[in-house]
Design a protein around this motif. Structure first.
Motif, PDB file in Angstrom:
ATOM      1  N   THR A  16       0.859  -1.178   0.000  1.00 51.46           N
ATOM      2  CA  THR A  16       0.000   0.000   0.000  1.00 51.46           C
ATOM      3  C   THR A  16       0.896   1.229   0.000  1.00 51.46           C
ATOM      4  O   THR A  16       1.897   1.285   0.710  1.00 51.46           O
ATOM      5  CB  THR A  16      -0.895  -0.013   1.243  1.00 51.46           C
ATOM      6  N   HIS A  17       0.552   2.219  -0.811  1.00 47.02           N
ATOM      7  CA  HIS A  17       1.400   3.406  -0.941  1.00 47.02           C
ATOM      8  C   HIS A  17       0.567   4.638  -1.284  1.00 47.02           C
ATOM      9  O   HIS A  17      -0.579   4.528  -1.703  1.00 47.02           O
ATOM     10  CB  HIS A  17       2.486   3.187  -2.003  1.00 47.02           C
ATOM     11  N   VAL A  18       1.182   5.807  -1.123  1.00 46.21           N
ATOM     12  CA  VAL A  18       0.555   7.080  -1.464  1.00 46.21           C
ATOM     13  C   VAL A  18       0.674   7.281  -2.973  1.00 46.21           C
ATOM     14  O   VAL A  18       1.766   7.232  -3.523  1.00 46.21           O
ATOM     15  CB  VAL A  18       1.233   8.248  -0.714  1.00 46.21           C
ATOM     16  N   LEU A  56      -4.445   7.036  -1.446  1.00 45.53           N
ATOM     17  CA  LEU A  56      -3.730   5.784  -1.199  1.00 45.53           C
ATOM     18  C   LEU A  56      -4.154   4.718  -2.197  1.00 45.53           C
ATOM     19  O   LEU A  56      -5.323   4.657  -2.587  1.00 45.53           O
ATOM     20  CB  LEU A  56      -4.041   5.247   0.203  1.00 45.53           C
ATOM     21  N   ASP A  78       4.117   4.523   3.980  1.00 44.57           N
ATOM     22  CA  ASP A  78       4.579   5.593   3.102  1.00 44.57           C
ATOM     23  C   ASP A  78       4.528   6.919   3.858  1.00 44.57           C
ATOM     24  O   ASP A  78       4.060   6.982   4.991  1.00 44.57           O
ATOM     25  CB  ASP A  78       3.699   5.679   1.851  1.00 44.57           C
TER      26      ASP A  78
END
Length: 168
Positions: free
Chosen positions: A44-46, A66, A161
């Protein structure tokens, strides 16, 4: 009749532009596909951040987008550290990529926002987190929100992140 110095100068400028374009293309192709696939892979990331208004106003909205990739675990909780110099009121809206509100409960405990999802957020989802009432107390033009996720597979928070906001 053309001035020979002007023509020579034009040729030099054109040559410089061609070299710059060639260098840019080479640099762009040098980015490793592994880096891109790792970024889109299983963590999971921005995806992006947005501030409205995009000025050094005292009150504003921060939006964090996200991405929970298809190969990751479902997310049951998010926690976000509020940067020093900002205060965030509990006017937070969580929505999906279509703008539909996602059922969640939010709370602010000191300098931490906690977002709990009664039904975990499935892999392949994109979330918009709108912090609708942010107040700037400091004079910085860069704010870093550290974001942690808790998956349905674990009770531990994992750093995922950093959402960065820069205002010029």
């Amino acid at each position: 009749m053309m001035n020979p110095k002007l023509t020579q100068k034009g040729v030099e400028m054109m040559r410089t532009l061609i070299y710059a374009a060639a260098f840019s293309l080479i640099a762009a192709t040098a980015i490793s596909p592994d880096y891109v696939s790792a970024r889109e892979g299983q963590f999971t990331h921005v995806d992006s951040t947005f501030q409205f208004p995009p000025t050094k106003a005292r009150n504003f909205r921060h939006t964090i987008r996200l991405h929970i990739p298809q190969n990751s675990s479902a997310v049951s909780q998010l926690s976000i550290d509020i940067p020093a110099g900002l205060t965030v009121e509990n006017d937070i809206r969580i929505s999906n990529q279509s703008g539909d509100k996602i059922n969640s409960s939010t709370s602010i405990n000191g300098s931490k926002i906690i977002i709990t999802f009664p039904t975990s957020v499935a892999p392949g989802s994109r979330l918009n987190i709108d912090l609708n009432d942010v107040t700037r107390l400091g004079v910085s033009n860069a704010w870093l929100y550290h974001i942690f996720a808790r998956s349905i597979d674990s009770n531990a928070d994992t750093s995922i992140d950093v959402a960065q906001f820069r205002v010029y």
